[in-house]
Motif scaffolding. Structure first.
Motif, PDB file in Angstrom:
ATOM      1  N   LEU A  25      62.056  59.478  43.253  1.00 50.43           N
ATOM      2  CA  LEU A  25      62.420  58.429  44.042  1.00 50.43           C
ATOM      3  C   LEU A  25      61.336  57.720  44.590  1.00 50.43           C
ATOM      4  N   LEU A  26      60.679  58.256  45.238  1.00 55.88           N
ATOM      5  CA  LEU A  26      59.499  57.778  45.931  1.00 55.88           C
ATOM      6  C   LEU A  26      58.512  57.132  45.056  1.00 55.88           C
ATOM      7  N   ALA A  27      58.350  57.661  44.036  1.00 55.19           N
ATOM      8  CA  ALA A  27      57.289  57.340  42.961  1.00 55.19           C
ATOM      9  C   ALA A  27      57.869  56.135  42.405  1.00 55.19           C
ATOM     10  N   MET A  28      58.986  55.932  42.072  1.00 52.44           N
ATOM     11  CA  MET A  28      59.600  55.018  41.365  1.00 52.44           C
ATOM     12  C   MET A  28      59.530  53.646  42.050  1.00 52.44           C
TER      13      MET A  28
ATOM     14  N   ALA B  15      69.158  63.367  59.337  1.00 53.06           N
ATOM     15  CA  ALA B  15      67.891  62.788  59.411  1.00 53.06           C
ATOM     16  C   ALA B  15      67.722  61.576  58.917  1.00 53.06           C
ATOM     17  N   ALA B  16      68.631  61.129  57.887  1.00 54.43           N
ATOM     18  CA  ALA B  16      68.855  59.634  57.348  1.00 54.43           C
ATOM     19  C   ALA B  16      69.243  58.835  58.475  1.00 54.43           C
ATOM     20  N   LEU B  17      70.381  59.336  59.224  1.00 55.33           N
ATOM     21  CA  LEU B  17      70.922  58.323  60.373  1.00 55.33           C
ATOM     22  C   LEU B  17      69.971  58.048  61.488  1.00 55.33           C
ATOM     23  N   GLU B  18      69.073  59.349  61.732  1.00 52.27           N
ATOM     24  CA  GLU B  18      68.203  59.260  62.926  1.00 52.27           C
ATOM     25  C   GLU B  18      67.015  58.012  62.289  1.00 52.27           C
ATOM     26  N   ALA B  19      66.768  58.193  61.091  1.00 50.84           N
ATOM     27  CA  ALA B  19      65.615  57.425  60.543  1.00 50.84           C
ATOM     28  C   ALA B  19      66.197  55.848  60.703  1.00 50.84           C
ATOM     29  N   ALA B  20      67.577  55.635  60.002  1.00 47.63           N
ATOM     30  CA  ALA B  20      68.020  54.403  60.202  1.00 47.63           C
ATOM     31  C   ALA B  20      68.194  53.619  61.506  1.00 47.63           C
ATOM     32  N   ALA B  21      68.505  54.646  62.600  1.00 48.35           N
ATOM     33  CA  ALA B  21      68.553  54.217  64.153  1.00 48.35           C
ATOM     34  C   ALA B  21      66.999  53.861  64.341  1.00 48.35           C
ATOM     35  N   ALA B  22      66.055  54.279  63.976  1.00 56.28           N
ATOM     36  CA  ALA B  22      64.828  54.032  64.414  1.00 56.28           C
ATOM     37  C   ALA B  22      64.048  52.834  63.705  1.00 56.28           C
ATOM     38  N   GLU B  23      64.456  52.554  62.228  1.00 56.61           N
ATOM     39  CA  GLU B  23      63.909  51.532  61.654  1.00 56.61           C
ATOM     40  C   GLU B  23      64.909  50.962  61.175  1.00 56.61           C
ATOM     41  N   ARG B  24      64.503  49.515  60.765  1.00 55.88           N
ATOM     42  CA  ARG B  24      65.213  48.481  60.247  1.00 55.88           C
ATOM     43  C   ARG B  24      65.437  48.752  58.900  1.00 55.88           C
ATOM     44  N   ILE B  25      66.604  49.349  58.024  1.00 52.36           N
ATOM     45  CA  ILE B  25      66.744  49.664  57.056  1.00 52.36           C
ATOM     46  C   ILE B  25      67.592  48.573  56.096  1.00 52.36           C
ATOM     47  N   ASP B  26      66.901  47.988  55.029  1.00 52.73           N
ATOM     48  CA  ASP B  26      67.604  47.135  54.141  1.00 52.73           C
ATOM     49  C   ASP B  26      68.232  47.443  52.888  1.00 52.73           C
ATOM     50  N   LEU B  27      67.428  48.927  52.506  1.00 50.96           N
ATOM     51  CA  LEU B  27      67.942  49.399  51.329  1.00 50.96           C
ATOM     52  C   LEU B  27      67.870  51.026  51.408  1.00 50.96           C
TER      53      LEU B  27
ATOM     54  N   VAL C 200      61.282  55.488  54.298  1.00 52.06           N
ATOM     55  CA  VAL C 200      61.168  56.529  54.898  1.00 52.06           C
ATOM     56  C   VAL C 200      62.097  57.580  53.988  1.00 52.06           C
ATOM     57  N   ALA C 201      61.749  58.873  53.854  1.00 47.72           N
ATOM     58  CA  ALA C 201      62.416  59.878  53.001  1.00 47.72           C
ATOM     59  C   ALA C 201      62.848  61.012  53.935  1.00 47.72           C
ATOM     60  N   CYS C 202      64.030  61.524  53.801  1.00 47.11           N
ATOM     61  CA  CYS C 202      64.734  62.376  54.552  1.00 47.11           C
ATOM     62  C   CYS C 202      65.405  63.431  53.626  1.00 47.11           C
ATOM     63  N   GLU C 203      65.419  64.690  54.165  1.00 50.02           N
ATOM     64  CA  GLU C 203      66.244  65.783  53.464  1.00 50.02           C
ATOM     65  C   GLU C 203      67.507  66.022  53.569  1.00 50.02           C
ATOM     66  N   ASP C 204      68.403  65.124  54.510  1.00 46.60           N
ATOM     67  CA  ASP C 204      69.515  65.325  55.003  1.00 46.60           C
ATOM     68  C   ASP C 204      70.231  64.342  55.645  1.00 46.60           C
ATOM     69  N   GLY C 205      71.660  64.303  55.570  1.00 45.31           N
ATOM     70  CA  GLY C 205      72.134  63.062  56.155  1.00 45.31           C
ATOM     71  C   GLY C 205      71.908  62.619  57.604  1.00 45.31           C
TER      72      GLY C 205
ATOM     73  N   ALA D  94      63.073  50.713  53.337  1.00 49.07           N
ATOM     74  CA  ALA D  94      64.004  51.512  52.655  1.00 49.07           C
ATOM     75  C   ALA D  94      64.085  52.840  52.832  1.00 49.07           C
ATOM     76  N   LEU D  95      65.156  53.573  52.827  1.00 50.02           N
ATOM     77  CA  LEU D  95      65.541  54.972  53.184  1.00 50.02           C
ATOM     78  C   LEU D  95      65.804  55.626  51.913  1.00 50.02           C
ATOM     79  N   ILE D  96      65.316  56.815  51.775  1.00 49.68           N
ATOM     80  CA  ILE D  96      65.796  57.873  50.696  1.00 49.68           C
ATOM     81  C   ILE D  96      66.334  59.134  51.279  1.00 49.68           C
ATOM     82  N   ALA D  97      67.474  59.325  51.219  1.00 45.36           N
ATOM     83  CA  ALA D  97      68.009  60.556  51.419  1.00 45.36           C
ATOM     84  C   ALA D  97      68.394  61.338  50.338  1.00 45.36           C
ATOM     85  N   GLU D  98      67.816  62.495  50.157  1.00 49.55           N
ATOM     86  CA  GLU D  98      67.786  63.532  49.025  1.00 49.55           C
ATOM     87  C   GLU D  98      67.479  64.951  49.321  1.00 49.55           C
ATOM     88  N   ASP D  99      68.386  65.613  49.330  1.00 46.59           N
ATOM     89  CA  ASP D  99      67.895  67.017  49.885  1.00 46.59           C
ATOM     90  C   ASP D  99      67.159  67.734  48.917  1.00 46.59           C
TER      91      ASP D  99
END
Length: 76
Positions: free
Chosen positions: A14-17, A35-47, A28-33, A1-6
């Motif tokens: 969100l991480l706790a929930m 970083a979110a795209l970089e994380a999505a490129a490196a990991e298989r993101i389903d959510l 994977v938690a990111c602070e901006d869009g 899963a990916l969380i993108a929240e600044d």
């Protein structure tokens, strides 16, 4: 899963929930869009939980760039 929240408090909430609901879920938690795209490129993101307003790329642009099979929830 990916969380993108600044904003750190919202990102931590969100991480706790997710950890409570699905303890084995890898998140994977990111602070901006960008970083979110970089994380999505490196990991298989389903959510992806995306804030709409973020520095760099907003959540709508991030959502458009994710694979079609990725479930997207806007957390704005």
């Amino acid at each position: 899963a990916l969380i993108a929240e600044d904003e750190a408090p919202q990102r931590q909430a969100l991480l706790a929930m997710l950890a409570e609901a699905w303890p084995d879920l890898e998140v994977v938690a990111c602070e901006d869009g960008i970083a979110a795209l970089e994380a999505a490129a490196a990991e298989r993101i389903d959510l992806a939980l995306l804030d709409i307003r973020m520095p760099g790329l907003d959540g709508l642009r991030v959502a458009r760039a994710l694979p079609a099979e990725c479930l997207v929830v806007f957390t704005t």
